[in-house]
Design an enzyme around this catalytic site. Sequence first.
Site, mmCIF file in Angstrom:
data_model
loop_
_atom_site.group_PDB
_atom_site.id
_atom_site.type_symbol
_atom_site.label_atom_id
_atom_site.label_comp_id
_atom_site.label_asym_id
_atom_site.label_seq_id
_atom_site.Cartn_x
_atom_site.Cartn_y
_atom_site.Cartn_z
ATOM 1 N N CYS A 22 33.451 -6.688 2.349
ATOM 2 C CA CYS A 22 33.794 -6.708 3.770
ATOM 3 C C CYS A 22 33.857 -5.301 4.341
ATOM 4 O O CYS A 22 33.577 -5.095 5.526
ATOM 5 C CB CYS A 22 35.114 -7.437 3.978
ATOM 6 S SG CYS A 22 36.497 -6.718 3.053
ATOM 7 N N HIS A 47 41.636 -7.053 3.875
ATOM 8 C CA HIS A 47 40.368 -7.586 4.373
ATOM 9 C C HIS A 47 40.033 -6.899 5.691
ATOM 10 O O HIS A 47 40.906 -6.645 6.523
ATOM 11 C CB HIS A 47 40.471 -9.100 4.569
ATOM 12 C CG HIS A 47 39.192 -9.726 5.030
ATOM 13 N ND1 HIS A 47 38.049 -9.752 4.275
ATOM 14 C CD2 HIS A 47 38.878 -10.362 6.204
ATOM 15 C CE1 HIS A 47 37.085 -10.365 4.932
ATOM 16 N NE2 HIS A 47 37.566 -10.741 6.107
ATOM 17 N N CYS A 49 0.852 -1.186 0.000
ATOM 18 C CA CYS A 49 0.000 0.000 0.000
ATOM 19 C C CYS A 49 0.892 1.242 0.000
ATOM 20 O O CYS A 49 1.737 1.397 0.881
ATOM 21 C CB CYS A 49 -0.922 -0.011 1.220
ATOM 22 S SG CYS A 49 -1.987 1.445 1.354
ATOM 23 N N CYS A 62 -5.924 2.598 7.630
ATOM 24 C CA CYS A 62 -4.744 2.982 6.851
ATOM 25 C C CYS A 62 -4.092 4.236 7.414
ATOM 26 O O CYS A 62 -2.876 4.365 7.406
ATOM 27 C CB CYS A 62 -5.130 3.184 5.386
ATOM 28 S SG CYS A 62 -3.721 3.527 4.301
ATOM 29 N N HIS A 92 -9.095 -2.151 6.223
ATOM 30 C CA HIS A 92 -7.859 -1.387 6.046
ATOM 31 C C HIS A 92 -8.130 0.055 5.636
ATOM 32 O O HIS A 92 -7.309 0.942 5.905
ATOM 33 C CB HIS A 92 -6.973 -2.068 4.997
ATOM 34 C CG HIS A 92 -5.649 -1.377 4.813
ATOM 35 N ND1 HIS A 92 -4.675 -1.362 5.786
ATOM 36 C CD2 HIS A 92 -5.150 -0.663 3.773
ATOM 37 C CE1 HIS A 92 -3.632 -0.680 5.359
ATOM 38 N NE2 HIS A 92 -3.894 -0.240 4.133
#
Length: 631
Positions: free
Chosen positions: A177, A433, A72, A98, A94
Amino acid sequence: MHEVGFPLDLSVFTRLIATLFFLAVGVFYFLKNTAAKYFDIGAAAAGGFDRDFMAVDAEDCSVCGNFSTKKCSRCKSVRYCSAECQRSDWSSGHQRNCRDYGITTLTPSAKNGLRFRASPFGDSSASSIALISERGQNKSSLKPREVLFPYEEFVEYFNWDNPELAPCGLMNCGNSCFANVILQCLSWTRPLVAYLLEKGHKRECMRNDWCFLCEFQTHVERASQSRFPFSPMNIISRLTNIGGTLGYGRQEDAHEFMRYAIDMMQSVCLDEFGGEKIVPPRSQETTLIQYIFGGLLQSQVQCTVCNHVSDQYENMMDLIVEMHGDAGSLEECLDQFTAEEWLHGDNMYKCDRCSDYVKACKRLTIRRAPNILTIALKRYQGGRYGKLNKRISFPETLDLNPYMSEGGDGSDVYKLYAVIVHLDMLNASFFGHYICYIKDFCGNWYRIDDSEIESVELEDVLSQRAYMLLYSRIQARSSSSCLRSEVKDEKKTDTLDTESCVKELVESSMVGAIESRSSTHATIEDPVCEQSPSPSPSPSPSPSPSPSPSVLASECCSEVERIDTLDSESNSSIDDSATDHQEDVANGNKDPEVKYQAADSWSDPTTSTPLVCTKSKPPVRDMDTKMIDAQ
């Protein structure tokens, strides 16, 4: 016999009709998609639901539980797999709920220029277009807010605790990483995680395109619920959106990625209030991200010729510390960071008061310490193999008070909660790393290498060659308005200087007027028009703001006019008094050094309060304070 008329070829006519049909269909869908992109359709009236409010996403359908690709677009919280499921949920309740889920149809979009307004007759099919530019309306009608995020609410998030959270590994998506370690550190930054898990950003997000803070909230929610490593591709695949120089699949710098991520989150917070161009610079320091990572640096330069001091302030999101000489600890690096630096030779300082290049002393200190302190050790120098791999010891508890501008008040004490380490070969700075060490909310330390998690002791953490250190204050800052008070003091000092200049100009004109009026008047030096207190008791007046320079000028000018309009009797009395004073001095009855105050014999014909002119020097200001707002 010839046929009259235009010859018609059936095959050509058929192809023409087919071509026109496909062109009409294409134009129809083009206009429909364009309208759906630039208009918000409001169907919250009582007529029902006949529009599809859909947006792409990937969650389970809230109706049937199947895989969903839409949600929605109003509340951005409930997801569906098809339009039928959304219509069913809309009619089942709903439509009424909403508004409670999130943004309603009346909330202006951050991008759309126009919107649809629901028909007041209750028929959603009869929606009309409101030809009002939302973007222009927001910029002109929204009033700038002084505080964007309540600091008291931030303090609650800072003291938030959830001992059930456990670290979760992240899969390496190809040289990712550098991003994994930053995501781990941000996922254990207490106030940020508390805000995303308790309040959330998705429901308040004003962006229609990709939002880093929304994706990071999804990342934190998934990491808090998952027991197995998962792939952060929803963020890794958007590296170009986070930072323009970042690229997927390349080895990047972890500190650079963190700077981009923090700047992106700050930009998202400002977009909720109109963007960086609309929000005043002072209010930009009151966002959640500024409360977490923001601090203030002070650069002070003192001229050795006139001792003029100039202060400049700069916003900081982290602290980059160099490792000069034989510095072996973080405290020694901070001592070098705040050490005095002499500006001379080719690097001389141009003094505003001397209007020349002079030798000066410069010192950089921390004016306002952040709640979350990020320190990056500058290990990379020139060259592909120029990394500094020497070990710099760092404490678990860091006292930042010795490096504050005013010595600190003893509250700038931090605890270590995250460490980032770069592993390399042959001191190479172009590849390697990243791993990180994280402390959970229970005080346990973990070594995280992408998807691998290992429990470690504090001694193992403190023995690492750290690249980045993250510290959290033991107690949050008591207030976020210290910078504003400084600015107010600066403005007050500037106002005093302006008033003094105006007074000097008025005083000089008063002296000229008095001397031209009578040459036999007593000597008056630099008079400043004041009123002596009345002998009759009166209640103390309430404090009032200092008058503007124009008001002071008008008041003093009125005094000059009153002096010039003295009658002849007053002038004669002044002349007689001055003559008597000269005779007393000649006879030795009075000290010639004592200035006779002729104003004692002046009286205002309209009031009984005598006017007194006394010697007053304007305040001299040795400090020229400037403010640099971070954009």
